[in-house]
Design a protein around this motif. Structure first.
Motif, PDB file in Angstrom:
ATOM      1  N   TYR A 135       1.893   1.156   5.896  1.00  0.00           N
ATOM      2  CA  TYR A 135       0.508   1.833   5.403  1.00  0.00           C
ATOM      3  C   TYR A 135      -0.519   0.994   6.165  1.00  0.00           C
ATOM      4  CZ  TYR A 135      -2.863   4.565   3.140  1.00  0.00           C
ATOM      5  OH  TYR A 135      -4.125   5.182   2.903  1.00  0.00           O
ATOM      6  N   SER A 186      -5.723   8.522   9.227  1.00  0.00           N
ATOM      7  CA  SER A 186      -4.448   8.829   8.406  1.00  0.00           C
ATOM      8  C   SER A 186      -3.090   8.036   8.846  1.00  0.00           C
ATOM      9  CB  SER A 186      -4.042  10.402   8.197  1.00  0.00           C
ATOM     10  OG  SER A 186      -4.192  10.842   9.256  1.00  0.00           O
ATOM     11  N   PRO A 187      -2.535   7.332   8.170  1.00  0.00           N
ATOM     12  CA  PRO A 187      -1.406   6.337   8.557  1.00  0.00           C
ATOM     13  C   PRO A 187      -0.380   7.377   9.049  1.00  0.00           C
ATOM     14  CG  PRO A 187      -1.168   6.876   6.324  1.00  0.00           C
ATOM     15  CD  PRO A 187      -2.435   7.582   6.497  1.00  0.00           C
ATOM     16  N   TRP A 218       3.008   8.497   8.530  1.00  0.00           N
ATOM     17  CA  TRP A 218       3.691   8.825   7.491  1.00  0.00           C
ATOM     18  C   TRP A 218       5.243   8.566   7.850  1.00  0.00           C
ATOM     19  CZ3 TRP A 218       7.854  11.653   5.834  1.00  0.00           C
ATOM     20  CH2 TRP A 218       8.125  11.806   4.179  1.00  0.00           C
ATOM     21  N   ASN A 274      -4.737  -4.069   9.982  1.00  0.00           N
ATOM     22  CA  ASN A 274      -5.140  -3.255   8.609  1.00  0.00           C
ATOM     23  C   ASN A 274      -6.185  -4.284   8.191  1.00  0.00           C
ATOM     24  OD1 ASN A 274      -4.506  -2.182   6.327  1.00  0.00           O
ATOM     25  ND2 ASN A 274      -2.481  -2.632   6.651  1.00  0.00           N
ATOM     26  N   GLY A 291       8.103   4.792   3.488  1.00  0.00           N
ATOM     27  CA  GLY A 291       6.841   4.357   3.216  1.00  0.00           C
ATOM     28  C   GLY A 291       6.433   2.947   3.480  1.00  0.00           C
ATOM     29  N   LYS A 298       0.830  -1.085   0.028  1.00  0.00           N
ATOM     30  CA  LYS A 298      -0.107   0.059   0.135  1.00  0.00           C
ATOM     31  C   LYS A 298       0.612   1.225  -0.022  1.00  0.00           C
ATOM     32  CE  LYS A 298      -4.114  -2.112   2.512  1.00  0.00           C
ATOM     33  NZ  LYS A 298      -5.068  -2.063   3.436  1.00  0.00           N
ATOM     34  N   ARG A 299       2.202   1.157  -0.337  1.00  0.00           N
ATOM     35  CA  ARG A 299       3.069   2.289  -0.223  1.00  0.00           C
ATOM     36  C   ARG A 299       2.605   3.301  -1.261  1.00  0.00           C
ATOM     37  NH1 ARG A 299       8.239   0.562  -1.274  1.00  0.00           N
ATOM     38  NH2 ARG A 299       8.861   0.534   0.881  1.00  0.00           N
ATOM     39  N   PHE A 321       0.242   6.688   0.337  1.00  0.00           N
ATOM     40  CA  PHE A 321       0.970   7.421   1.136  1.00  0.00           C
ATOM     41  C   PHE A 321       0.759   9.032   0.642  1.00  0.00           C
ATOM     42  CE2 PHE A 321       3.225   4.492   3.738  1.00  0.00           C
ATOM     43  CZ  PHE A 321       2.968   4.859   5.065  1.00  0.00           C
TER      44      PHE A 321
END
Ligand code: MTE
Ligand code: MO
Length: 353
Positions: free
Chosen positions: A342, A332-333, A335, A242, A339, A90-91, A94
């Motif tokens: 996520y 929101s992950p 950051w 997740n 990366g 899932k990078r 971002f």
């Protein structure tokens, strides 16, 4: 699943070395067959030479030894059903964007790994006092962009994780020898941790009295929360809580009526206890039904939610899972510059006509 007979090939991030993932909606919900297993490589595939069939166990041990594949196969084995997820899965989601392979949501797999507990081998060799880590080297090697020296893909585990009964030196995947691209003849399997820990093509196992500092340990697979400094850095270990929506797919056009929203949820540390679904972009939430076999373990669980799409329009569907230690997917992950990890609430947009 909608296409039992034909599925597309993996989608490609890169071919040299080979980095490919499964489109998310083709992830097989129980067991990922070898053919659709994502491939994550830092170097070209190794040439397997005879040393691959004799693994040294050395370093800070009482009885340094070499073990052959045959001897390994004769030791008591265990099977662990485990999910493997790349830390970069899932990078591409971002914001702001980060450099690195732009994985979408399919750099993950699940299946049955069989092998010998690493701790059995370590006990055979006898760990000496003062040991802190076990360093596992892969057969693949090459140059990184940050150095002129060739290095191998090598990672360490803290002694406690190396001695964990579910940490395996695996030789079979789904009852067959591990496919070459996934680490034949032997790979480490570290259930619960992101995939980087599960070293493929094991060449040697070394017990160490000091922390390992190779580049795949101290440069990569570290969360760097700041763009321009290394402040607050910490290592990537267990998978974050997740979830992913498998159906409907993003930008699907649906007819009015009942639709089953389906997906997967997982966490590297604890069982999933709840998955919340929103069909109105987070204004309201309802609980999905968990297809939980009651087993705790290292695999993902499936969930589903029946949605009556009674009127036309555009809808944003979200899934948010919670694990037994009350970790919840954030909106929101975290950051981080490379990366990793996520795990923001998953999202697909659909149109009902
Ligand atoms: N082991 C070796 N020897 N070389 C590698 O490049 N990549 C790691 C891990 N083990 C890697 C490795 C990473 S980052 C991941 S996510 C998994 O292997 C991917 O395993 P797979 O290619 O079987 O899917
Ligand atoms: Mo990875």
């Amino acid at each position: 699943m909608p296409y039992p007979f034909a599925r597309p090939y993996l989608t490609t991030c890169g071919l040299v070395p080979e980095n490919q993932e499964s489109p998310i909606h083709f992830i097989e919900p129980e067991i990922t067959s070898a053919r659709y297993h994502f491939r994550r490589n830092h170097f070209l595939y190794p040439n397997l030479l005879s040393f691959t069939y004799w693994i040294p166990i050395r370093g800070n041990v009482e009885r340094p030894m070499w073990i052959s594949l045959k001897e390994l196969y004769d030791l008591p084995s265990v099977t662990v059903s485990a999910l493997l997820e790349c830390a970069g899965n899932k990078r591409s989601l971002f914001e702001p964007k980060v450099f690195g392979e732009q994985w979408e949501k399919g750099a993950m797999s699940q299946g049955n790994w069989r092998g010998v507990q690493l701790r059995i081998l370590l006990e055979m060799a006898g760990i000496q006092e003062g040991s802190v880590e076990v360093v596992v080297e892969g057969c693949d090697r090459g140059k990184r962009k940050d150095s002129a020296q060739e290095v191998s893909y090598t990672r360490s585990l803290p002694l406690e994780k190396a001695m964990h009964p579910d940490t395996l030196v695996a030789y079979a995947y789904n009852d067959r020898p591990i496919p070459f691209k996934h680490g034949f003849p032997l790979r480490l399997i570290v259930p619960g941790w992101y995939g980087m820990a599960s070293v493929k093509w094991i060449k040697q196992i070394e017990v160490s009295a000091k922390p390992f500092t190779g580049p795949f340990q101290t440069k990569d697979y570290v969360y760097y929360p700041e763009k321009d400094s290394d402040a607050g850095a910490f290592p990537v270990t267990a998978m974050n809580v997740n979830s992913s929506i498998l159906h409907p797919t993003d930008r699907d056009i649906l007819s009015r009526g009942i639709h089953v929203i389906e997906g997967l949820a997982w966490s590297g540390s604890e069982e999933i206890v709840k998955v919340d679904i929103s069909v109105d972009n987070g204004t309201s939430w309802a609980e999905a039904e968990l297809d939980n076999d009651g087993e705790s373990g290292y695999h993902w669980i499936r969930w589903s939610y029946e949605w009556e799409a009674s009127h036309p329009g555009e809808f944003t569907i979200l899934s948010k899972s919670t694990d037994a230690s009350e970790q919840v997917q954030p909106s929101s992950p975290l950051w981080n510059r490379k990366g990793y990890g996520y795990n923001a609430v998953d999202k697909v947009k659909v149109k009902v006509e």
